[in-house]
Design a protein around this motif. Sequence first.
Motif, PDB file in Angstrom:
ATOM      1  N   THR A   1       0.821  -1.219   0.000  1.00 26.88           N
ATOM      2  CA  THR A   1       0.000   0.000   0.000  1.00 26.88           C
ATOM      3  C   THR A   1       0.851   1.263   0.000  1.00 26.88           C
ATOM      4  OG1 THR A   1      -0.115   0.080   2.417  1.00 26.88           O
ATOM      5  CG2 THR A   1      -1.821  -1.184   1.274  1.00 26.88           C
ATOM      6  N   ALA A   2       2.101   1.170   0.442  1.00 25.62           N
ATOM      7  CA  ALA A   2       2.951   2.356   0.557  1.00 25.62           C
ATOM      8  C   ALA A   2       4.412   1.928   0.649  1.00 25.62           C
ATOM      9  CB  ALA A   2       2.569   3.180   1.793  1.00 25.62           C
TER      10      ALA A   2
ATOM     11  N   ALA B   1       2.142  13.004   5.410  1.00 30.57           N
ATOM     12  CA  ALA B   1       1.023  13.390   4.554  1.00 30.57           C
ATOM     13  C   ALA B   1       1.452  13.481   3.094  1.00 30.57           C
ATOM     14  CB  ALA B   1       0.449  14.720   5.030  1.00 30.57           C
ATOM     15  N   GLU B   2       2.654  14.014   2.867  1.00 34.13           N
ATOM     16  CA  GLU B   2       3.170  14.156   1.501  1.00 34.13           C
ATOM     17  C   GLU B   2       3.296  12.792   0.823  1.00 34.13           C
ATOM     18  OE1 GLU B   2       7.460  15.353  -0.481  1.00 34.13           O
ATOM     19  OE2 GLU B   2       6.777  16.455   1.299  1.00 34.13           O
ATOM     20  N   ARG B   3       3.659  11.770   1.590  1.00 34.97           N
ATOM     21  CA  ARG B   3       3.865  10.436   1.041  1.00 34.97           C
ATOM     22  C   ARG B   3       2.653   9.518   1.219  1.00 34.97           C
ATOM     23  NH1 ARG B   3       9.295   9.177   0.052  1.00 34.97           N
ATOM     24  NH2 ARG B   3      10.728  10.897   0.523  1.00 34.97           N
ATOM     25  N   GLY B   4       1.584  10.045   1.815  1.00 37.11           N
ATOM     26  CA  GLY B   4       0.392   9.243   2.026  1.00 37.11           C
ATOM     27  C   GLY B   4       0.517   8.227   3.136  1.00 37.11           C
TER      28      GLY B   4
ATOM     29  N   ASP C   1       0.274   8.736   6.314  1.00 42.06           N
ATOM     30  CA  ASP C   1      -0.641   8.994   7.433  1.00 42.06           C
ATOM     31  C   ASP C   1      -1.982   8.291   7.256  1.00 42.06           C
ATOM     32  OD1 ASP C   1      -1.258  10.601   5.253  1.00 42.06           O
ATOM     33  OD2 ASP C   1      -1.949  12.284   6.474  1.00 42.06           O
ATOM     34  N   LYS C   2      -2.167   7.625   6.121  1.00 40.04           N
ATOM     35  CA  LYS C   2      -3.417   6.902   5.860  1.00 40.04           C
ATOM     36  C   LYS C   2      -3.253   5.395   6.057  1.00 40.04           C
ATOM     37  CE  LYS C   2      -5.757  10.563   4.455  1.00 40.04           C
ATOM     38  NZ  LYS C   2      -4.723  11.589   4.578  1.00 40.04           N
TER      39      LYS C   2
ATOM     40  N   PRO D   1      -3.678  -0.578  -3.647  1.00 39.17           N
ATOM     41  CA  PRO D   1      -4.354  -0.058  -2.450  1.00 39.17           C
ATOM     42  C   PRO D   1      -4.963  -1.129  -1.545  1.00 39.17           C
ATOM     43  CG  PRO D   1      -5.011   1.181  -4.412  1.00 39.17           C
ATOM     44  CD  PRO D   1      -4.256  -0.021  -4.887  1.00 39.17           C
TER      45      PRO D   1
END
Length: 294
Positions: A183-184, A215-218, A220-221, A282
């Motif tokens: 996912t990241a 947040a910039e790299r996503g 935090d989700k 995702p």
Amino acid sequence: MTAPLATNAADLVAVSVAGSIAHPGFPGLPAEPYRLASDGTAFLLPTYGGIIYNVSVGDRAFGWAADCIHPGVSIKQPEDTRNRGLNVYACIGNRAKVMTGQAAGTVGVVTGKSGRFSEQVIIHFPKDARAKMAVGDQIIIRSEGMGMTLTDHPEVMLKGIAPNLLALLPNRREGARIDFGVTATIPAHLVGAGLGLTSEGGSIHMQSTDRAQLAERGLDKLRLGDLVALEDTDSRYNHGYLRGAHAIGVVCATDGPRAGYGPGICLLMTAPAGQLGSFITPDANIADLLAVEA
């Protein structure tokens, strides 16, 4: 996108390991129970251990009033060498069964390994079963996965992943390299607590003090159970920085206020020099892949 993988799964030994539900703890007196956040302020929040009734694999990894909570149920053995055996033998995706108490017979799944020094195994059970459990209940795990290898990719070292979970991971081949869906991707400079420690069991944490960077790299989700990649991270024997190395793990614990202790990640595989890669998808979360019961 999930191609069949050649492994030595038929040669693996299935063995029982067990532990009891661990009680949450704090340092003994005269130490204070408070810990320090990254800005130096003291805090007192729930931490790992015990039965967590309202946080599960698949839930968000950030935003809880907590310090590195383990979702679901955490188990351990009281004696150190046996507990080390439990932690190393247990593999992510292994089935676990409650043997004592009001929830006896309930079946769950191992979702992580963490704690201050790799001392707890994290298991998901449905919430209605958790409501019937008590600290001290005995849980047995059918351990299978230690010694597993990818036959066509021997340079990729597998770390505590069950054959049933490995078979479900989205993957694709790029020549001699194999890539898995995540996912990241976490850059090396955000890899935090756990560096230098053994990668056999336990977890390594993502740093989360710089919220703008997350947040910039996503990042935090992130959700508990998400598969994530760690860039330039060699976890074959210890966790450490190595250019070109790659590691893939599963988010197994929540964020916390301490510097260096963002979400905990339990390693699943690693390779030192380009033999392992990743791509973004995702839905790469073990709660979804294993279809766990809420």
